[in-house]
Write a protein that holds these residues in place. Sequence first.
Motif: not given
Length: 470
Positions: A27-31, A362-369
């Motif tokens: 999942p994106p949050q781990k990569r 390559g950067y994560l934009i988390p859900k809810g941000w």
Amino acid sequence: MGGVYVYVLIFLLSSLFLFLFMKRNEPPQKRAKLPPGSMGWPYTGETLQLYSQDPNTFFTSKQKRYGEIFKTHILGCPCVMLASPEAAKFVLVTQAQLFKPTYPKSKERLIGPSALFFHQGDYHLRLRKLVQGPLALDAIKCLVADIEALAASASRSWVSGGVINTFHEMKMYSFEVGILSIFGHLENRLREELKKNYCIVDKGYNSFPTNIPGTSYKKALLARKRLSKILSDIISERKEKKLNEKDLLGCLLNSKDDKGEVLTGEQIADNIIGVLFAAQDTTASVMTWIVKYLHDEPKLLEAVKAEQEEIRRKNEENNQPLTWSQTRNMPVSYKVVLESLRMASIISFTFREAVADVEYKGYLIPKGWKVMPLFRNIHHNPEFFTDPQKFDPSRFEVAPKPNTFMPFGSGLHACPGNGLAKLEILIMVHHLVTNFRWEIVGSESGIQYGPFPVPEKGLPARFWREYITS
């Protein structure tokens, strides 16, 4: 022994392949990783740093330190800021379904939760089409004479000899144009009631949201209820008289969805207040800056005046008012409007919220941000606009690169009334330079935010009637 080495090598290669395959499918949050940046203090984040200085200085310093994508924490929300045209397009256009519009609940309550810019999906598309209809170019052609009359009426008191608050005067003009586009020629009593209560809502919109009696926000909530009642009365009268007007209210009243259902009174009221809100402060801010920029650039003012005087002379010779085709052929004035939109960048950024974990570069934009494309940073980037702090309308003799100039936003949530806004600005410019000369009183360099940037103290100015002989 050679065979053992071969098996070991195969095992290692297989393990490496499996690792890479699993890594790719994580999942994106781990990569991905969060963008660089600072989250500031617990809860308050960097809100104080943002509002203790020019907000644009805050965003620019962050971009210089961390690059075109960075994280921060403001107004109680973790945010990702995006300062490149590609990123803005990604959020607002190509992957818009991953980012929903978001506003503080306190502001939703004042405008109304059914206003189109709080939504996405089928409801938003339906309302956008309805709002776009009476605000499209073909529909606003017939408003030129009425808007010119409003410009003349709004400026009638400017030459009393006193100092006027330019922003305040431009807000009153923009409000009247908004009323015209929504209701047509509304009864004066109702227009004044709408104006009185809307001003209270407008004043409380950016105040601290509390229900304590006597506060600006509480007064705004009460005024919003009165607005609903006034709008309900106007709607009832339209229905009783069975009027088939083609203004915005008429379009909203006559609309039916695929199931034959009409909009509720609350939905209509919320969208009318939403259009008034979107139309007033932003357009008034731009016109206030134009007054300042023309004052500061005498040669440019003369060029605009020469263009508009030629139009005035022809109209006097032919005994005709300003026409639609003339407003479409004001090249010098139009470039001044575009450059004012770029320089002032009234909408410095827009709020979106990630509806899922999103990976970007390559950067994560988390859900809810919260996700904020920074329009002003893009508009003031020397890579796209040479010497960006210089007011230079001639830069628009060549079209800007794609996604580098977004004064009205971009994508499905771009401002549907941008054509009307440009028209009322050009009409005011015509009226301004052919009828007045002016001087700015006091400081000429300060900027205030409330929340849109306007010259300090609303640009106090003194106006004189300009008597020009043909």
